[in-house]
Design a protein around this motif. Structure first.
Motif, PDB file in Angstrom:
ATOM      1  N   LYS A  35       0.825  -1.211   0.000  1.00  0.00           N
ATOM      2  CA  LYS A  35       0.000   0.000   0.000  1.00  0.00           C
ATOM      3  C   LYS A  35       0.861   1.263   0.000  1.00  0.00           C
ATOM      4  N   GLY A  36       1.887   1.222  -0.864  1.00  0.00           N
ATOM      5  CA  GLY A  36       2.723   2.405  -1.051  1.00  0.00           C
ATOM      6  C   GLY A  36       3.748   2.653   0.030  1.00  0.00           C
ATOM      7  N   ARG A  37       3.899   1.720   0.981  1.00  0.00           N
ATOM      8  CA  ARG A  37       4.876   1.897   2.055  1.00  0.00           C
ATOM      9  C   ARG A  37       5.800   0.691   2.113  1.00  0.00           C
ATOM     10  N   SER A  38       7.024   0.916   2.615  1.00  0.00           N
ATOM     11  CA  SER A  38       7.973  -0.194   2.774  1.00  0.00           C
ATOM     12  C   SER A  38       7.427  -1.188   3.791  1.00  0.00           C
ATOM     13  N   ARG A  39       7.619  -2.461   3.471  1.00  0.00           N
ATOM     14  CA  ARG A  39       7.169  -3.509   4.385  1.00  0.00           C
ATOM     15  C   ARG A  39       8.342  -4.441   4.671  1.00  0.00           C
ATOM     16  N   TYR A  40       8.627  -4.651   5.940  1.00  0.00           N
ATOM     17  CA  TYR A  40       9.713  -5.549   6.310  1.00  0.00           C
ATOM     18  C   TYR A  40       9.338  -6.260   7.597  1.00  0.00           C
ATOM     19  N   VAL A  41      10.047  -7.344   7.863  1.00  0.00           N
ATOM     20  CA  VAL A  41       9.854  -8.119   9.082  1.00  0.00           C
ATOM     21  C   VAL A  41      10.982  -7.754  10.040  1.00  0.00           C
ATOM     22  N   GLN A  42      10.644  -7.397  11.265  1.00  0.00           N
ATOM     23  CA  GLN A  42      11.669  -6.940  12.203  1.00  0.00           C
ATOM     24  C   GLN A  42      12.750  -7.995  12.447  1.00  0.00           C
ATOM     25  N   SER A  43      12.358  -9.263  12.444  1.00  0.00           N
ATOM     26  CA  SER A  43      13.357 -10.318  12.660  1.00  0.00           C
ATOM     27  C   SER A  43      14.421 -10.302  11.572  1.00  0.00           C
ATOM     28  N   ASP A  44      14.051  -9.896  10.349  1.00  0.00           N
ATOM     29  CA  ASP A  44      15.042  -9.783   9.270  1.00  0.00           C
ATOM     30  C   ASP A  44      16.058  -8.684   9.589  1.00  0.00           C
ATOM     31  N   ILE A  45      15.561  -7.581  10.152  1.00  0.00           N
ATOM     32  CA  ILE A  45      16.463  -6.478  10.505  1.00  0.00           C
ATOM     33  C   ILE A  45      17.395  -6.907  11.640  1.00  0.00           C
ATOM     34  N   TYR A  46      16.846  -7.623  12.635  1.00  0.00           N
ATOM     35  CA  TYR A  46      17.688  -8.117  13.733  1.00  0.00           C
ATOM     36  C   TYR A  46      18.775  -9.059  13.202  1.00  0.00           C
ATOM     37  N   GLN A  47      18.397  -9.875  12.240  1.00  0.00           N
ATOM     38  CA  GLN A  47      19.365 -10.800  11.649  1.00  0.00           C
ATOM     39  C   GLN A  47      20.488 -10.028  10.971  1.00  0.00           C
ATOM     40  N   MET A  48      20.148  -8.986  10.235  1.00  0.00           N
ATOM     41  CA  MET A  48      21.172  -8.184   9.568  1.00  0.00           C
ATOM     42  C   MET A  48      22.046  -7.451  10.594  1.00  0.00           C
ATOM     43  N   TYR A  49      21.448  -7.030  11.696  1.00  0.00           N
ATOM     44  CA  TYR A  49      22.226  -6.382  12.759  1.00  0.00           C
ATOM     45  C   TYR A  49      23.250  -7.365  13.344  1.00  0.00           C
ATOM     46  N   ALA A  50      22.830  -8.638  13.484  1.00  0.00           N
ATOM     47  CA  ALA A  50      23.759  -9.666  13.966  1.00  0.00           C
ATOM     48  C   ALA A  50      24.919  -9.828  12.991  1.00  0.00           C
ATOM     49  N   TYR A  51      24.629  -9.800  11.693  1.00  0.00           N
ATOM     50  CA  TYR A  51      25.684  -9.921  10.691  1.00  0.00           C
ATOM     51  C   TYR A  51      26.673  -8.758  10.794  1.00  0.00           C
ATOM     52  N   VAL A  52      26.116  -7.551  10.818  1.00  0.00           N
ATOM     53  CA  VAL A  52      26.982  -6.376  10.771  1.00  0.00           C
ATOM     54  C   VAL A  52      27.805  -6.248  12.057  1.00  0.00           C
ATOM     55  N   THR A  53      27.330  -6.843  13.146  1.00  0.00           N
ATOM     56  CA  THR A  53      28.078  -6.854  14.399  1.00  0.00           C
ATOM     57  C   THR A  53      29.216  -7.868  14.360  1.00  0.00           C
ATOM     58  N   ALA A  54      28.949  -9.042  13.819  1.00  0.00           N
ATOM     59  CA  ALA A  54      29.944 -10.121  13.797  1.00  0.00           C
ATOM     60  C   ALA A  54      31.016  -9.897  12.734  1.00  0.00           C
ATOM     61  N   TYR A  55      30.633  -9.316  11.595  1.00  0.00           N
ATOM     62  CA  TYR A  55      31.591  -9.079  10.506  1.00  0.00           C
ATOM     63  C   TYR A  55      32.155  -7.660  10.651  1.00  0.00           C
ATOM     64  N   LYS A  56      33.316  -7.566  11.249  1.00  0.00           N
ATOM     65  CA  LYS A  56      33.874  -6.264  11.617  1.00  0.00           C
ATOM     66  C   LYS A  56      34.169  -5.380  10.412  1.00  0.00           C
ATOM     67  N   ASP A  57      34.565  -5.961   9.288  1.00  0.00           N
ATOM     68  CA  ASP A  57      34.946  -5.164   8.123  1.00  0.00           C
ATOM     69  C   ASP A  57      33.777  -4.815   7.221  1.00  0.00           C
ATOM     70  N   VAL A  58      32.632  -5.428   7.455  1.00  0.00           N
ATOM     71  CA  VAL A  58      31.471  -5.193   6.589  1.00  0.00           C
ATOM     72  C   VAL A  58      30.909  -3.796   6.832  1.00  0.00           C
ATOM     73  N   GLU A  59      30.621  -3.090   5.731  1.00  0.00           N
ATOM     74  CA  GLU A  59      30.107  -1.718   5.817  1.00  0.00           C
ATOM     75  C   GLU A  59      28.622  -1.629   5.495  1.00  0.00           C
ATOM     76  N   ARG A  60      28.133  -2.540   4.668  1.00  0.00           N
ATOM     77  CA  ARG A  60      26.718  -2.505   4.269  1.00  0.00           C
ATOM     78  C   ARG A  60      26.096  -3.883   4.405  1.00  0.00           C
ATOM     79  N   CYS A  61      24.897  -3.943   4.947  1.00  0.00           N
ATOM     80  CA  CYS A  61      24.080  -5.161   4.930  1.00  0.00           C
ATOM     81  C   CYS A  61      22.814  -4.856   4.134  1.00  0.00           C
ATOM     82  N   ILE A  62      22.566  -5.635   3.104  1.00  0.00           N
ATOM     83  CA  ILE A  62      21.455  -5.359   2.193  1.00  0.00           C
ATOM     84  C   ILE A  62      20.438  -6.496   2.243  1.00  0.00           C
ATOM     85  N   LEU A  63      19.194  -6.135   2.493  1.00  0.00           N
ATOM     86  CA  LEU A  63      18.075  -7.059   2.306  1.00  0.00           C
ATOM     87  C   LEU A  63      17.568  -6.849   0.892  1.00  0.00           C
ATOM     88  N   LEU A  64      17.686  -7.867   0.061  1.00  0.00           N
ATOM     89  CA  LEU A  64      17.370  -7.718  -1.358  1.00  0.00           C
ATOM     90  C   LEU A  64      16.045  -8.397  -1.684  1.00  0.00           C
TER      91      LEU A  64
END
Length: 409
Positions: free
Chosen positions: A328-357
């Motif tokens: 309905k014209g707005r971004s839709r995401y699942v919060q658990s997906d964002i938490y998962q990406m936060y876990a990635y970006v925390t564990a991978y010290k050199d990573v600068e971007r995490c992309i949900l595609l």
């Protein structure tokens, strides 16, 4: 007369207005039998839709085509699905010829069967696969080895025969029995003259092959070697037919079978192929599984395995999500997906971007980019076209520009 119903995965509903109550029940029963541990159908009162899976289900006189919702036209969605299957080699047989020749404007099943029959007929033209099979038979002339105990038992009063065991070079082996079984299952659904002709010619090569029922153990027993390796792709396709076939007997007999594919897995594989084209194999790691999020203080072991879909140049993590990113014209995401990406970006010290595609669809809105507090790292929602492979590659190159060397350098 075969009725074809084309629906879009997770979008279009099938109701008892589309099929009879008997056909509706048959579809449900078939899915429950052949996909018992998988969520294929979303069922409501007197209606259902396919979720997570695309492909074809043939039940009696109704054919269900399930295509990914990529464009407005089901024909274009069908073409996109065939191209994704071709590019990823998700099936053991390539469909490039069907896509290039425009045959995808027919139905999915005909595209699948056309390629299967053409491949099989081409290999049969070089000669069917033959093996030495052991036979025992009561003959008027001695052949091979005399089976004395059986000879005495069977020919006590028949002096002119000999019970023999011998090896015969024959096409009546398990591989050809598999082909014959698969061909007979789909025979009544080959509706074009060309396909019918191909199928009958294939069966002609198998005239002396027995018709048998295949169990799972019998299917697993089929082995490949230097002599029959050329049949491998066609045999894997035939296994798909036989494994998902069933017979219903309720007043009449009808074969039912399917070719269904998990769309999230197909999307991930498609993106993997496109990424290799865009960034080069040396800079791309798929299903990276070297990082763990936590360490158990008592045991000393590291726990919670992290497994991102793709790590690119150790700078970008990309996870694929086969779902709409807009509602309905707005971004839709699942919060658990964002938490998962936060876990990635925390564990991978050199990573600068995490992309949900996500797959790009009509009416896309601008999607958020989140900054990770006290860092320059970001978590982003992005979409990419999947209706044309060259466009997918081009959009991935633009999305990741600056994070990898050019593929040719």
């Amino acid at each position: 007369m075969i009725k074809t119903i084309t629906v879009r995965e997770a979008y279009d509903w099938i109701t008892e207005n589309d099929v009879t109550a008997t056909q509706f029940e048959e579809l449900i029963r078939y899915i429950e039998e052949k996909y018992p541990n998988e969520q294929v159908l979303d069922q409501k009162y007197k209606r259902l839709r396919f979720i997570n899976y695309v492909g074809v289900v043939q039940c009696s006189d109704v054919r269900y085509e399930i295509v990914p919702k990529i464009t407005l036209s089901p024909v274009d969605d069908r073409k996109s699905l065939l191209e994704m299957l071709s590019i990823t080699r998700f099936l053991p047989i390539s469909f490039y010829e069907q896509v290039l020749n425009g045959e995808e404007k027919g139905d999915l099943l005909m595209a699948f069967l056309a390629t299967f029959l053409e491949r099989l007929l081409n290999e049969f033209g070089k000669g069917p696969y033959k093996t030495y099979e052991r036979h025992e038979e009561n003959l008027y002339a001695l052949r091979g080895k005399l089976e004395l105990s059986k000879h005495i038992r069977k020919n006590a009063f028949q002096k002119t025969k000999a019970y023999c065991a011998f090896d015969e070079h024959t096409e009546n082996n398990s591989l050809n029995q598999l082909f014959k079984c698969a061909l007979l299952i789909v025979k009544s659904y080959t509706k074009t003259h060309a396909l019918t002709l191909h199928l009958e010619r294939c069966l002609g090569y198998l005239e002396r092959v027995d018709i048998i029922q295949f169990s799972q153990s019998k299917l697993r027993s089929i082995m490949f070697n230097r002599q029959n390796e050329r049949f491998r792709d066609a045999a894997l396709f035939a296994k798909l037919i036989v494994e998902r076939a069933t017979i219903y007997s309720k007043g009449r007999s009808a074969s039912s079978f399917s070719f269904l594919f998990q769309m999230n897995m197909l999307f991930e594989k498609y993106i993997e192929v496109a990424l290799k084209e865009a960034v080069g194999n040396n800079e791309l790691v798929s299903q990276h599984a070297e990082k763990r999020l936590l360490r158990n203080k008592k045991s000393g072991y590291r726990n919670i395995l992290l497994k991102p879909d793709f790590v690119i140049n150790n700078k970008v993590i990309l996870d694929t999500k086969w779902k709409s990113a807009t509602y309905k014209g707005r971004s839709r995401y699942v919060q658990s997906d964002i938490y998962q990406m936060y876990a990635y970006v925390t564990a991978y010290k050199d990573v600068e971007r995490c992309i949900l595609l996500y797959p790009k669809q009509e009416g896309e809105t601008e999607h958020p980019v989140w900054e990770v507090t006290d860092t320059e790292k970001t978590i982003e929602m992005c979409t990419v076209r999947v209706d044309e492979f060259s466009e997918t590659v081009s959009e991935l190159e633009e999305m990741l520009n600056g994070y990898f060397a050019s593929p040719g350098t």
